[in-house]
Design a protein around this motif. Structure first.
Motif, PDB file in Angstrom:
ATOM      1  N   LEU A 295      41.612 -19.948  33.824  1.00 50.00           N
ATOM      2  CA  LEU A 295      42.434 -19.082  32.985  1.00 50.00           C
ATOM      3  C   LEU A 295      42.392 -17.637  33.472  1.00 50.00           C
ATOM      4  N   VAL A 296      41.181 -17.171  33.819  1.00 47.47           N
ATOM      5  CA  VAL A 296      41.047 -15.792  34.299  1.00 47.47           C
ATOM      6  C   VAL A 296      41.801 -15.608  35.610  1.00 47.47           C
ATOM      7  N   ALA A 297      41.669 -16.573  36.526  1.00 48.49           N
ATOM      8  CA  ALA A 297      42.380 -16.462  37.804  1.00 48.49           C
ATOM      9  C   ALA A 297      43.891 -16.487  37.595  1.00 48.49           C
ATOM     10  N   GLN A 298      44.352 -17.318  36.691  1.00 49.80           N
ATOM     11  CA  GLN A 298      45.795 -17.367  36.417  1.00 49.80           C
ATOM     12  C   GLN A 298      46.280 -16.054  35.828  1.00 49.80           C
ATOM     13  N   LEU A 335      43.878 -13.356  26.526  1.00 45.31           N
ATOM     14  CA  LEU A 335      44.537 -12.992  27.783  1.00 45.31           C
ATOM     15  C   LEU A 335      46.054 -12.929  27.635  1.00 45.31           C
ATOM     16  N   THR A 336      46.620 -13.799  26.818  1.00 41.12           N
ATOM     17  CA  THR A 336      48.063 -13.752  26.578  1.00 41.12           C
ATOM     18  C   THR A 336      48.456 -12.454  25.888  1.00 41.12           C
ATOM     19  N   ASN A 337      47.665 -12.013  24.918  1.00 38.18           N
ATOM     20  CA  ASN A 337      47.963 -10.754  24.240  1.00 38.18           C
ATOM     21  C   ASN A 337      47.863  -9.573  25.199  1.00 38.18           C
ATOM     22  N   VAL A 338      46.899  -9.647  26.139  1.00 37.75           N
ATOM     23  CA  VAL A 338      46.788  -8.571  27.129  1.00 37.75           C
ATOM     24  C   VAL A 338      48.050  -8.517  27.988  1.00 37.75           C
ATOM     25  N   THR A 363      37.990  -8.362  25.627  1.00 40.03           N
ATOM     26  CA  THR A 363      38.167  -6.927  25.372  1.00 40.03           C
ATOM     27  C   THR A 363      39.000  -6.323  26.492  1.00 40.03           C
ATOM     28  N   ASN A 364      40.045  -5.621  26.131  1.00 38.95           N
ATOM     29  CA  ASN A 364      40.864  -4.932  27.126  1.00 38.95           C
ATOM     30  C   ASN A 364      40.824  -3.436  26.883  1.00 38.95           C
ATOM     31  N   GLY A 365      41.003  -2.673  27.968  1.00 42.50           N
ATOM     32  CA  GLY A 365      41.028  -1.226  27.856  1.00 42.50           C
ATOM     33  C   GLY A 365      42.397  -0.709  27.492  1.00 42.50           C
TER      34      GLY A 365
END
Length: 495
Positions: A295-298, A335-338, A363-365
């Protein structure tokens, strides 16, 4: 006795040895019954017997009777009848009539209680009335036998004992049979209520299954068709991009594989909807380290900016299938929200495991282009909160002081069934958009509590009018008995 008669064999069960065997057998049955009785009931019965003995013996020390030995024996006899009224109700009623004309007036207060409690346990009611009739006839016979040598007092004794029999035997029997007739009726209503509850449960389950089947059919017909078209057109676009725009081949390939993955997930969801038991959330092995890494790589390939994964789940922590599925959903939603609202922002995905549970943080910046997001409906966060609350976990999502955003969840290591969760409140975190949850190895204490579904009404609630009617009628019936006993005891105390 002749020699032939002496040589005749004694029938089994007769003679001293047969009586001894019967006594031993009776003692063994009583002992087995005591062992099978709950300890609370045994203690309550012992307390009642002690109170009966105290009520029958202590007044004799203050007001000595004319025949003290007989009065003490009557008090002890009353104690035995109190102990036998549950297991031997017929014997308790038949053996209570001598106390009515005894020398210990204090024991008379125990006789109605013995008769009422014993006749409640005798079925059918006409059998109880026959037994009480035999006891009254025996009382009349004993009264006549005692007055054979004093004929001038016999009519008065008969009248007194007749009144005592009515107030101490017949009226308590009437109250006891009324209460005893109520017991099978309450049991029948309890069985009917249980049947109705089971019927309601089965009806609700059938309705839920039918609704889930309808939703699955609609999703298959609408979403399945659209995703199939997207996958087909993406494949054609990939072939065209390979000839005309080679730099875009990777992006087009990602579009095609994402459409295929969406089709697989749709089939999985349709299979879950069509199953009758949602607790078996089997299927693809999601929520593992490899799955989260993919998921992170995608997300990186899609242009979501730098995404870092911190995985610290010890191998000793056992994670159920539903918990792993929830971990996957939390990371994917974060990740979708980011990508939708903070494209290009640095993102940190943390999955930590302890013996108490699993903590997941996304957590995103601050996004590179502030104001680019138009906001969302928060339906994804609401769905995550509902999913995690069903697992008895906690969920929170909210903005950070520096302008970033955090999605965090706590999940128990082992799946807790929905039926177990119904027996108590389910902890949830604050609503989406509230302050983020602290990182603690337990559900946050600052969240709200969502009560489980209300339990069905018990059978006693459905029979309250009948219970009150029978109880009030029984009290009215024994009021003359209570008044008669009060007068007798007051006269004995003033004598």
């Amino acid at each position: 006795m002749t020699e032939e008669e002496q040589q005749l064999p004694v029938p089994p069960g007769h003679g001293p040895s047969g009586a001894a065997r019967r006594l031993r057998r009776e003692a063994a049955e009583i002992s087995a019954a005591l062992r099978a009785t709950p300890r609370r009931t045994v203690l309550a019965e012992a307390l009642v017997c002690a109170l009966t003995a105290a009520f029958g013996l202590i007044p004799l020390l203050l007001i000595p009777p004319d025949r003290p030995v007989l009065a003490v024996l009557e008090a002890l006899w009353a104690v035995l009848l109190v102990a036998a009224r549950r297991g031997r109700p017929v014997a308790a009623v038949l053996c209570a009539f001598p106390l009515v004309m005894g020398a210990n007036v204090w024991v008379l207060a125990v006789v109605p209680l013995i008769v009422l409690s014993a006749t409640r346990r005798i079925a059918p009611p006409r059998r109880a009335w026959r037994i009480v009739g035999v006891a009254c006839a025996a009382l009349a016979g004993l009264t006549v036998a005692a007055g054979l040598f004093r004929w001038e007092t016999l009519p008065m004794k008969l009248a007194e004992n007749a009144v005592s029999a009515v107030l101490l035997l017949l009226l308590p029997t009437l109250a006891g049979t009324m209460l005893g007739r109520r017991r099978p009726m309450v049991d029948l209503l309890r069985e009917r209520n249980s049947y109705l509850e089971q019927t309601r449960t089965l009806t609700d389950a059938a309705a839920r299954l039918e609704e889930r089947t309808r939703i699955a059919r609609e999703m298959h017909d609408l979403l399945g068709h659209r995703l199939s078209l997207i996958s087909v057109h993406a494949g054609a676009l990939e072939l065209a991009a390979a000839r005309q725009a080679p730099p875009l081949v990777g992006q087009v390939e990602l579009l095609r594989t994402t459409a295929g993955t969406a089709m697989d997930e749709l089939r999985e969801i349709l299979g879950v909807l069509r199953r009758t038991d949602l607790s078996d959330d089997t299927g693809t092995d999601r929520g593992t380290y490899e799955d989260i890494t993919a998921l992170v790589a995608q997300s990186r390939q899609t242009g979501g900016g730098p995404v870092e994964l911190v995985w610290s789940v010890p191998d000793t922590v056992e994670v159920g299938a539903r918990v792993r599925q929830a971990i996957h959903r939390v990371v994917r939603e974060g990740l979708t929200n980011v990508l939708k609202h903070a494209s290009g922002a640095p993102t940190l995905v943390e999955v930590r495991g302890t013996d108490a549970g699993i903590e997941v943080d996304v957590t995103n910046g601050v996004p590179r282009l502030p104001g680019d997001s138009q906001g969302g409906t928060r339906s994804g966060l609401a769905g995550l909160q509902e999913r995690i609350s069903l697992l008895d976990g906690a969920f929170g999502a909210g903005a950070l002081p520096d302008g970033g955003f955090r999605v965090t969840a706590w999940l128990p290591s082992h799946t807790i069934s929905t039926e177990a969760a119904r027996h108590g409140p389910v902890p949830t975190a604050s609503e989406p958009g509230a302050a983020p949850l602290p990182h603690v190895p337990r559900p946050p204490s600052g969240g709200t509590w969502r009560p489980g579904p209300s339990s069905p009404l018990s059978a006693e609630t459905l029979t309250w009018p009948r219970v009150l009617g029978a109880g009030c009628t029984a009290v009215v019936v024994v009021l003359p008995t209570a008044g008669f006993l009060i007068v007798l005891l007051v006269l004995a105390a003033l004598r």
